[in-house]
Design a protein around this motif. Structure first.
Motif, PDB file in Angstrom:
ATOM      1  N   GLU A  19       2.541  21.312  -4.623  1.00  0.00           N
ATOM      2  CA  GLU A  19       2.732  20.775  -3.274  1.00  0.00           C
ATOM      3  C   GLU A  19       1.975  19.456  -3.138  1.00  0.00           C
ATOM      4  O   GLU A  19       0.802  19.356  -3.511  1.00  0.00           O
ATOM      5  CB  GLU A  19       2.208  21.756  -2.230  1.00  0.00           C
ATOM      6  N   ALA A  20       2.650  18.453  -2.564  1.00  0.00           N
ATOM      7  CA  ALA A  20       1.980  17.176  -2.342  1.00  0.00           C
ATOM      8  C   ALA A  20       1.071  17.229  -1.121  1.00  0.00           C
ATOM      9  O   ALA A  20       0.104  16.464  -1.024  1.00  0.00           O
ATOM     10  CB  ALA A  20       3.007  16.055  -2.171  1.00  0.00           C
ATOM     11  N   PHE A  21       1.375  18.126  -0.191  1.00  0.00           N
ATOM     12  CA  PHE A  21       0.480  18.332   0.947  1.00  0.00           C
ATOM     13  C   PHE A  21       0.549  19.797   1.369  1.00  0.00           C
ATOM     14  O   PHE A  21       0.106  20.656   0.643  1.00  0.00           O
ATOM     15  CB  PHE A  21       0.824  17.395   2.109  1.00  0.00           C
ATOM     16  N   THR A  70       0.845  -1.194   0.000  1.00  0.00           N
ATOM     17  CA  THR A  70       0.000   0.000   0.000  1.00  0.00           C
ATOM     18  C   THR A  70       0.879   1.242   0.000  1.00  0.00           C
ATOM     19  O   THR A  70       1.813   1.339   0.795  1.00  0.00           O
ATOM     20  CB  THR A  70      -0.913   0.042   1.239  1.00  0.00           C
ATOM     21  N   PHE A  71       0.562   2.171  -0.892  1.00  0.00           N
ATOM     22  CA  PHE A  71       1.194   3.486  -0.877  1.00  0.00           C
ATOM     23  C   PHE A  71       0.217   4.479  -0.261  1.00  0.00           C
ATOM     24  O   PHE A  71      -0.914   4.625  -0.729  1.00  0.00           O
ATOM     25  CB  PHE A  71       1.540   3.951  -2.299  1.00  0.00           C
ATOM     26  N   PHE A  72       0.661   5.168   0.801  1.00  0.00           N
ATOM     27  CA  PHE A  72      -0.136   6.249   1.361  1.00  0.00           C
ATOM     28  C   PHE A  72       0.182   7.532   0.596  1.00  0.00           C
ATOM     29  O   PHE A  72       1.312   8.036   0.651  1.00  0.00           O
ATOM     30  CB  PHE A  72       0.191   6.469   2.836  1.00  0.00           C
ATOM     31  N   CYS A  73      -0.785   8.066  -0.127  1.00  0.00           N
ATOM     32  CA  CYS A  73      -0.650   9.378  -0.747  1.00  0.00           C
ATOM     33  C   CYS A  73      -1.139  10.413   0.254  1.00  0.00           C
ATOM     34  O   CYS A  73      -2.167  10.208   0.913  1.00  0.00           O
ATOM     35  CB  CYS A  73      -1.478   9.459  -2.028  1.00  0.00           C
ATOM     36  N   ILE A  74      -0.460  11.526   0.363  1.00  0.00           N
ATOM     37  CA  ILE A  74      -0.800  12.488   1.405  1.00  0.00           C
ATOM     38  C   ILE A  74      -1.844  13.507   0.953  1.00  0.00           C
ATOM     39  O   ILE A  74      -2.254  14.365   1.735  1.00  0.00           O
ATOM     40  CB  ILE A  74       0.459  13.186   1.956  1.00  0.00           C
ATOM     41  N   SER A  75      -2.281  13.387  -0.291  1.00  0.00           N
ATOM     42  CA  SER A  75      -3.409  14.192  -0.777  1.00  0.00           C
ATOM     43  C   SER A  75      -3.975  13.507  -2.012  1.00  0.00           C
ATOM     44  O   SER A  75      -3.303  12.706  -2.672  1.00  0.00           O
ATOM     45  CB  SER A  75      -2.971  15.620  -1.133  1.00  0.00           C
ATOM     46  N   ASP A  76      -5.221  13.832  -2.316  1.00  0.00           N
ATOM     47  CA  ASP A  76      -5.810  13.291  -3.541  1.00  0.00           C
ATOM     48  C   ASP A  76      -5.167  13.934  -4.758  1.00  0.00           C
ATOM     49  O   ASP A  76      -5.058  13.302  -5.822  1.00  0.00           O
ATOM     50  CB  ASP A  76      -7.323  13.530  -3.546  1.00  0.00           C
ATOM     51  N   ALA A  77      -4.736  15.189  -4.617  1.00  0.00           N
ATOM     52  CA  ALA A  77      -4.039  15.853  -5.722  1.00  0.00           C
ATOM     53  C   ALA A  77      -2.772  15.082  -6.094  1.00  0.00           C
ATOM     54  O   ALA A  77      -2.475  14.872  -7.275  1.00  0.00           O
ATOM     55  CB  ALA A  77      -3.695  17.289  -5.328  1.00  0.00           C
ATOM     56  N   GLN A  78      -2.015  14.657  -5.097  1.00  0.00           N
ATOM     57  CA  GLN A  78      -0.824  13.855  -5.357  1.00  0.00           C
ATOM     58  C   GLN A  78      -1.203  12.518  -5.976  1.00  0.00           C
ATOM     59  O   GLN A  78      -0.565  12.057  -6.930  1.00  0.00           O
ATOM     60  CB  GLN A  78      -0.059  13.621  -4.049  1.00  0.00           C
ATOM     61  N   ARG A  79      -2.251  11.883  -5.449  1.00  0.00           N
ATOM     62  CA  ARG A  79      -2.663  10.582  -5.969  1.00  0.00           C
ATOM     63  C   ARG A  79      -3.004  10.671  -7.460  1.00  0.00           C
ATOM     64  O   ARG A  79      -2.625   9.797  -8.245  1.00  0.00           O
ATOM     65  CB  ARG A  79      -3.875  10.046  -5.186  1.00  0.00           C
ATOM     66  N   VAL A  98      -5.313   7.474  -0.201  1.00  0.00           N
ATOM     67  CA  VAL A  98      -5.115   8.815   0.356  1.00  0.00           C
ATOM     68  C   VAL A  98      -5.189   8.763   1.881  1.00  0.00           C
ATOM     69  O   VAL A  98      -6.166   8.271   2.448  1.00  0.00           O
ATOM     70  CB  VAL A  98      -6.166   9.804  -0.186  1.00  0.00           C
ATOM     71  N   LYS A  99      -4.134   9.233   2.523  1.00  0.00           N
ATOM     72  CA  LYS A  99      -4.096   9.362   3.976  1.00  0.00           C
ATOM     73  C   LYS A  99      -3.433  10.696   4.302  1.00  0.00           C
ATOM     74  O   LYS A  99      -2.226  10.834   4.237  1.00  0.00           O
ATOM     75  CB  LYS A  99      -3.310   8.215   4.636  1.00  0.00           C
ATOM     76  N   HIS A 100      -4.250  11.683   4.603  1.00  0.00           N
ATOM     77  CA  HIS A 100      -3.709  13.011   4.869  1.00  0.00           C
ATOM     78  C   HIS A 100      -2.787  13.005   6.092  1.00  0.00           C
ATOM     79  O   HIS A 100      -3.000  12.245   7.036  1.00  0.00           O
ATOM     80  CB  HIS A 100      -4.850  13.999   5.138  1.00  0.00           C
ATOM     81  N   ASN A 101      -1.806  13.884   6.058  1.00  0.00           N
ATOM     82  CA  ASN A 101      -1.048  14.155   7.271  1.00  0.00           C
ATOM     83  C   ASN A 101      -1.944  14.910   8.252  1.00  0.00           C
ATOM     84  O   ASN A 101      -2.908  15.575   7.863  1.00  0.00           O
ATOM     85  CB  ASN A 101       0.186  15.005   6.957  1.00  0.00           C
ATOM     86  N   VAL A 102      -1.621  14.799   9.520  1.00  0.00           N
ATOM     87  CA  VAL A 102      -2.388  15.498  10.546  1.00  0.00           C
ATOM     88  C   VAL A 102      -1.431  16.296  11.428  1.00  0.00           C
ATOM     89  O   VAL A 102      -0.212  16.101  11.377  1.00  0.00           O
ATOM     90  CB  VAL A 102      -3.206  14.510  11.408  1.00  0.00           C
TER      91      VAL A 102
END
Length: 399
Positions: free
Chosen positions: A300-302, A174-183, A198-202
């Protein structure tokens, strides 16, 4: 769960959002009762290496056989449920993927940038978006010296990209993308869509939130062209020529453009260069801001600064592309400007601070958005769900 976190920490002189994300996630997991181990290298250690070993570091960027052996042995001895890899450059290398395969441990990876499809990781060159290497040969990266402006330094990055891309794509569950834009960018570049989640940073609850209208406009980040510092200086000059905003601009951070920024700000009453700040200083400046500006000229990826502003109840003025355009609800939690356009940025900054009531509403909406999607609890839930999926993938899901 037993989790092994694999990460190459960045130089301490170059504060890294990735390091902060890793430390935050480790703390979240441990606080929830999971057993977390670390397998790390530190880029700070390179300076202390004997000269021959230091000179050999670039040769190990594409593959480090000693790391493969060490990590495999560690995995066999500790038997984690899952390995979570973040950054492998420059001391770990993609050999960590092979080590996980050797030990039969599922592997997830957080993609903090675009290194999977771009040797420099930025999709950015000469002040504009660049996709010359996406889906094809990395030779253009060497020809243009995309890494640190050097053709020689770009060779290991290009080689790494060429020989390990498919290894990553097949070896990671599994690859966690930090935004849907990056995905979306990675999916268009040919990465396996079934593995991109997609798994956003918090960010943590801030020690203080904005109380009142704020007292400055804040830029907080690395002082580089792609972060939009020069664009911001041009926009601020336009605002000053038209009478200003009534608020000073505070620029906090360090980087290659620091001398240029300090020279531009010298003698001005409407600009203050605060330099590199520790986390407490960053939080204080954010909580005292009327608006936080994120004028990035690259995709920006996030954008941790965006979410930190939300947490503090501060509206954001950001470029309308990449992840910031996904994080900021235009006209609700902040304002978006036309990417790369100084006049549009100036107009957005003016609008963000001109109406205190509207600014307060946007700040309150930004705080609500943080509470809904970017709290530590939300991050922990997404992280654990991703791990469980990787450990026991659903039937029919490619691994």
């Amino acid at each position: 769960m037993r989790v092994l976190v694999v990460h190459n920490r960045y130089r301490s002189g170059q504060p890294s959002g990735e390091d902060r994300v890793v430390d935050r996630e480790v703390a979240l997991l441990a606080g929830a009762g999971h057993v977390v181990d670390r397998f790390e290298r530190r880029s700070d250690d390179i300076a202390a290496m004997p000269l021959p070993r230091r000179a050999a570091v670039p040769l190990l960027v594409p593959w480090n056989p000693a790391v493969r052996t060490e990590l495999r042995d560690h995995l066999l001895a500790t038997v984690p449920d899952v390995v979570h890899v973040h950054n492998t450059f420059p001391l770990l290398s993609p050999s960590v993927v092979a080590a996980c395969a050797d030990a039969g441990v599922p592997l997830v990876a957080t993609l903090h940038n675009y290194l999977q499809v771009c040797p420099s990781g930025t999709l950015y060159r000469d002040g504009a978006a660049c996709t010359a290497c996406v889906g094809g040969s990395p030779v253009p990266a060497v020809r243009h010296g995309c890494y640190r402006g050097s053709r020689v330094a770009s060779v290991p990055m290009a080689l790494n990209h060429a020989v390990n891309r498919r290894r990553w794509w097949s070896g990671v569950t599994t690859f966690f993308c930090i935004s849907d834009a990056q995905r979306r960018v990675l999916l268009d570049a040919g990465m396996p869509g079934g593995k991109l989640v997609v798994k956003h940073n918090v960010v943590d609850e801030p020690a203080s939130r904005r109380a009142g209208p704020g007292e400055h406009v804040l830029f907080l980040g690395r002082l580089t062209v792609e972060k939009g510092v020069r664009l911001l200086m041009t926009a601020w000059d336009e605002l000053a020529a038209a009478g200003g905003t009534g608020l000073p601009l505070v620029i906090a951070g360090s980087g290659p453009l620091e001398d240029e920024v300090r020279g531009w700000a010298a003698g001005r009453a409407d600009v203050r260069v605060a330099g590199l700040q520790d986390p407490a200083g960053c939080a204080d400046l954010t909580a005292r801001a009327t608006a936080v500006v994120v004028p990035s000229t690259w995709l920006e990826a996030f954008g941790l600064v965006v979410v930190e502003a939300m947490a503090a109840g501060v509206p954001i003025v950001a470029a309308g592309h990449g992840a910031p355009a996904e994080l900021v609800v235009d006209g609700v939690t902040g304002l978006l400007h036309e990417p790369g356009h100084a006049g549009s940025l100036a107009a957005a900054l003016r609008a963000a601070v001109a109406d205190p009531d509207r600014n307060a509403r946007m700040g309150a909406a930004a705080r609500l958005r943080y509470e809904e999607a970017f709290t530590p609890a939300a991050g922990l839930d997404a992280l654990v769900a991703g791990y469980r999926s990787a450990i026991s993938p659903a039937p029919g899901v490619p691994v």
